[in-house]
Enzyme design. Structure first.
Site, PDB file in Angstrom:
ATOM      1  N   CYS A  17       0.813  -1.248   0.126  1.00  0.00           N
ATOM      2  CA  CYS A  17      -0.023   0.175   0.011  1.00  0.00           C
ATOM      3  C   CYS A  17       1.205   0.927   0.004  1.00  0.00           C
ATOM      4  CB  CYS A  17      -1.597  -0.010   1.490  1.00  0.00           C
ATOM      5  SG  CYS A  17      -1.884  -1.310   0.960  1.00  0.00           S
ATOM      6  N   ARG A  56       1.933   1.633  -6.001  1.00  0.00           N
ATOM      7  CA  ARG A  56       1.947   0.405  -4.818  1.00  0.00           C
ATOM      8  C   ARG A  56       0.773  -0.406  -3.913  1.00  0.00           C
ATOM      9  NH1 ARG A  56       6.583   1.895  -1.855  1.00  0.00           N
ATOM     10  NH2 ARG A  56       5.930   0.455  -0.073  1.00  0.00           N
ATOM     11  N   TRP A  92      -3.255  -1.540  -1.715  1.00  0.00           N
ATOM     12  CA  TRP A  92      -3.545  -3.286  -2.044  1.00  0.00           C
ATOM     13  C   TRP A  92      -4.003  -3.997  -0.899  1.00  0.00           C
ATOM     14  CZ3 TRP A  92      -0.851  -7.891  -1.443  1.00  0.00           C
ATOM     15  CH2 TRP A  92      -0.465  -8.685  -2.890  1.00  0.00           C
ATOM     16  N   ASN A 128       0.468   0.691   6.834  1.00  0.00           N
ATOM     17  CA  ASN A 128       1.465  -0.602   5.026  1.00  0.00           C
ATOM     18  C   ASN A 128       1.659  -2.177   5.656  1.00  0.00           C
ATOM     19  OD1 ASN A 128       2.341  -1.959   2.653  1.00  0.00           O
ATOM     20  ND2 ASN A 128       4.073  -0.440   3.135  1.00  0.00           N
ATOM     21  N   GLY A 129       1.075  -2.944   5.973  1.00  0.00           N
ATOM     22  CA  GLY A 129       2.061  -3.978   5.860  1.00  0.00           C
ATOM     23  C   GLY A 129       1.004  -4.455   6.206  1.00  0.00           C
ATOM     24  N   GLU A 178      12.526 -14.550 -16.864  1.00  0.00           N
ATOM     25  CA  GLU A 178      11.997 -13.392 -16.711  1.00  0.00           C
ATOM     26  C   GLU A 178      10.891 -13.439 -18.086  1.00  0.00           C
ATOM     27  OE1 GLU A 178      11.988  -9.098 -15.739  1.00  0.00           O
ATOM     28  OE2 GLU A 178      12.228 -11.260 -14.906  1.00  0.00           O
ATOM     29  N   LYS A 209       7.560 -11.580 -16.934  1.00  0.00           N
ATOM     30  CA  LYS A 209       6.584 -10.488 -17.523  1.00  0.00           C
ATOM     31  C   LYS A 209       5.598 -10.412 -18.333  1.00  0.00           C
ATOM     32  CE  LYS A 209       9.236  -8.096 -16.567  1.00  0.00           C
ATOM     33  NZ  LYS A 209       9.769  -7.347 -15.328  1.00  0.00           N
ATOM     34  N   GLU A 237       2.786 -11.486 -16.172  1.00  0.00           N
ATOM     35  CA  GLU A 237       2.282  -9.968 -14.870  1.00  0.00           C
ATOM     36  C   GLU A 237       1.456  -9.426 -15.819  1.00  0.00           C
ATOM     37  OE1 GLU A 237       6.083  -9.539 -12.105  1.00  0.00           O
ATOM     38  OE2 GLU A 237       6.657  -8.576 -14.175  1.00  0.00           O
ATOM     39  N   HIS A 249      10.689 -34.444 -21.294  1.00  0.00           N
ATOM     40  CA  HIS A 249      10.855 -35.063 -20.287  1.00  0.00           C
ATOM     41  C   HIS A 249       9.432 -35.207 -19.620  1.00  0.00           C
ATOM     42  CE1 HIS A 249      14.969 -36.621 -19.828  1.00  0.00           C
ATOM     43  NE2 HIS A 249      15.491 -35.397 -20.232  1.00  0.00           N
ATOM     44  N   LYS A 258       3.622  -2.852  -6.369  1.00  0.00           N
ATOM     45  CA  LYS A 258       5.117  -2.845  -7.055  1.00  0.00           C
ATOM     46  C   LYS A 258       5.782  -3.305  -5.823  1.00  0.00           C
ATOM     47  CE  LYS A 258       8.714  -0.871  -9.224  1.00  0.00           C
ATOM     48  NZ  LYS A 258       8.413  -2.472 -10.634  1.00  0.00           N
TER      49      LYS A 258
END
Length: 607
Positions: free
Chosen positions: A2, A27, A76, A100-101, A480, A484, A487, A503, A602
């Site tokens: 947040c 955020r 968030w 925030n947390g 990566e 990406k 996301e 395999h 983020k």
């Protein structure tokens, strides 16, 4: 996660808060709210949805409803669904709070409060924190905060207003970030420097377990023993324009185009007489003399940078390197000693799992070096040594320029490591450094490939499943590329080491399934071609990325992106641009918000 902000001064607080929340929206963006002092009471405006929705609600408040002190929050969600009730700020009794947390023991605290006849109205752990502070409050805010946080377990950054202390904001943090500054216009505190930039480039990080008292005139910081503490002031060398879109449709596209400058700023200061030099970073060569093992630990994109770094460090130093996901690392009872170097990588320097891994390493006597982008961040402060990347602010949730500068830092580290141990001659080290420097121009050239990549993104518009394959460095980079794409486009994507296809995983390849194949490494190129033929024969639509000297049969792929000529060891810098473009244009073609993908934020400052 947040975004939080507090302001007390001479300006219109509602305007300061809402503008700050717009800067912090990356955020968290599922709901937002502000609370402010008005006629010796605290008024609150909360709104489900983005900050723009909150701004409309704020506009509807009376014109005479002018205030100069308040706090704001963009959420968030971690506890409780998305709703106005669950949004911040939360008020209980005389206490109004933003958070925030995560409060890990909120349930047991809630039960204790219920026994006293107190019931929360939301589903959040944050309201429980407000209730605990209010329960401890007997007229002295500092005493109440100290008593309350002694009961809390978890991570938090709080900004708190007490109804009978108008014009004053209190703040405390443990784990989650808070930065603050005082100017002639007043005092401002936030979870990120981007919200402060309009007012000052000078700031400080609130030390953990210290209480800040913010007034229009100053900031007073005291520790838990009531001693006044002078904060260490920091300075940013980028301005507010760096945190604006600058004419681009999305921050992500802007940040893709900022990569040459970010690489230049990260590599240039550490290139002295064509050699890697960490003098300004205060990293001595003695660090490298007693190391027999390296562990890189990070999360998400930063961990993928570590995978590339592992390849470079091992190839030049012949010292074993392991790469661990930070969220798993500390639960595996890792083998750590004074001969082990732990490298932690984090754009924000506040990633909760990475910070916990760093602390575990230090407890076990290992040396620690961190690669971070934010000065004064928790990980930077607690590390033995720090390599700062110089990407500037990165606003889009999907990391682009932060990733490539992390790669650059890993390469610089590998070169200096090998040189300091006498494994690379001065001449060979200079050659490597020149090649690294040349990647800046190559990345600049690749930015013009957008028109070539755009049709690929459009072709993926209706794709449900996609696969990445590669070997060696290409596999590390494909990891990566896959995250990406997932996301921001929400396309289900998996990455496989190409040699693993037989395999079992090749059973997933069916008609028209896209496969993005990276084949930039000459030593395994022939084998990659064989793997591509395998998926091609099963109906896959192949998007092939190769180095400039590759000879490709046109029947082998549907799209072929050829990188400019570059040394195989440095192709991750070039291919990363192509993969970022593919993800970006796939998301755009699907009509999605590229900068703010659903359910993601983020900076992950909670576990």
């Amino acid at each position: 996660m947040c975004g939080i902000i507090g302001y007390t001064g001479i300006l219109d607080a509602k305007k300061v808060l809402t503008e700050g929340l717009q800067e912090l929206e990356y955020r968290g963006y599922d709901s937002a709210g502000i609370a402010y002092f008005m006629d010796n009471t605290i008024k609150t405006i909360k709104q489900e949805g983005k900050v723009s929705c909150l701004c409309e609600s704020v506009k509807e408040t009376a014109a005479e409803d002018v205030t100069t002190c308040g706090i704001g929050h963009t959420r968030w969600a971690t506890h409780g669904g998305v709703s106005t009730t669950n949004s911040h700020p939360h008020t209980f009794g005389k206490v109004t709070l933003i958070h925030n947390g995560i409060i890990e023991n909120y349930k047991s605290l809630e039960e204790e409060l219920q026994q006293k006849g107190m019931e929360p109205v939301s589903q959040t752990d944050s309201e429980i924190a407000a209730m605990v502070i209010n329960d401890c409050y007997e007229g002295n805010p500092v005493k109440a905060i100290k008593a309350a946080v002694a009961k809390l377990e978890g991570a938090y950054a709080f900004c708190i207003m007490f109804e009978d202390f108008p014009g004053v904001i209190y703040a405390i943090r443990a784990g989650s970030p808070l930065v603050a500054t005082h100017t002639e216009k007043g005092t401002i505190i936030a979870s990120d420097m981007v919200a402060l930039l309009k007012y000052s480039k000078n700031y400080f990080v609130l030390p953990e377990h210290h209480i800040a008292r913010l007034t229009v005139d100053d900031i007073t910081i005291t520790n838990m023993e009531h001693q006044v503490v002078e904060p260490k002031m920091l300075h940013v060398n980028w301005d507010v324009a760096s945190a604006r879109k600058g004419g681009y449709d999305y921050f992500m596209l802007k940040e893709i185009h900022e990569q040459p400058e970010a690489l230049k700023n990260t590599i240039g200061p550490r290139m002295v007489n064509d050699l890697p030099d960490f003098s300004e970073d205060h990293i001595p060569d003695s660090l490298f003399t007693d190391i027999n093992r390296v562990i890189i630990t990070a999360c998400g994109t930063a961990m993928h940078a570590g995978l590339v770094g592992k390849n470079m460090i091992e190839s030049l130093t012949r010292i074993p390197v392991t790469v661990d996901i930070a969220s798993e690392f500390r639960y595996q009872n890792p083998i750590l000693d004074k001969h082990t170097l732990i490298i932690t990588i984090s754009q924000s320097g506040e990633t909760a799992d990475t910070l916990a891994a760093l602390r575990l390493a230090k407890e076990n006597g290992s040396k620690t070096l961190s690669i971070v982008n934010v000065k004064g961040s928790s990980i930077a402060r607690e590390s033995d040594y720090v390599l700062y990347t110089h990407a500037g602010p990165e606003i889009a949730v999907a990391s682009t320029k932060a990733y490539t500068v992390q790669l650059a830092a890993m390469y610089l580290f590998a070169f200096r490591f090998a040189y300091a141990k006498g494994l690379l001659s001065e001449e060979d080290t200079k050659k490597y450094m020149r090649k690294l420097e040349n990647t800046i121009q190559t990345v600049e050239e690749l930015l013009s490939y957008d028109e070539e990549v755009k049709p690929i993104g459009k072709k993926l518009k209706k794709t449900k499943d996609l696969f990445f394959i590669g070997r060696g460095l290409d596999y590390a980079l494909a990891s990566e590329g896959s995250i990406k794409l997932k996301e921001i486009s929400y396309i289900h994507s998996e990455v496989y080491a190409a040699g693993e296809l037989k395999h079992g995983t090749i059973s997933l390849i069916t008609d028209n399934v896209p496969v993005i194949a990276l084949a930039t490494q000459a030593n395994v190129y022939a084998k990659m071609i064989s793997n591509i033929r395998e998926v091609r024969s099963r109906g896959a639509k192949v998007i092939l990325i190769t180095n400039a000297d590759a000879h490709v049969d046109a029947s082998l792929c549907d799209y072929h992106i050829m990188l400019p000529e570059m040394d195989d060891a440095f192709t991750p810098f070039g291919a990363a641009i192509i993969l970022q473009y593919i993800a970006y244009y796939a998301a755009v073609s699907r009509g999605l918000n590229v900068d703010q993908p659903r359910n993601l934020a983020k900076s992950v400052t909670v576990e």
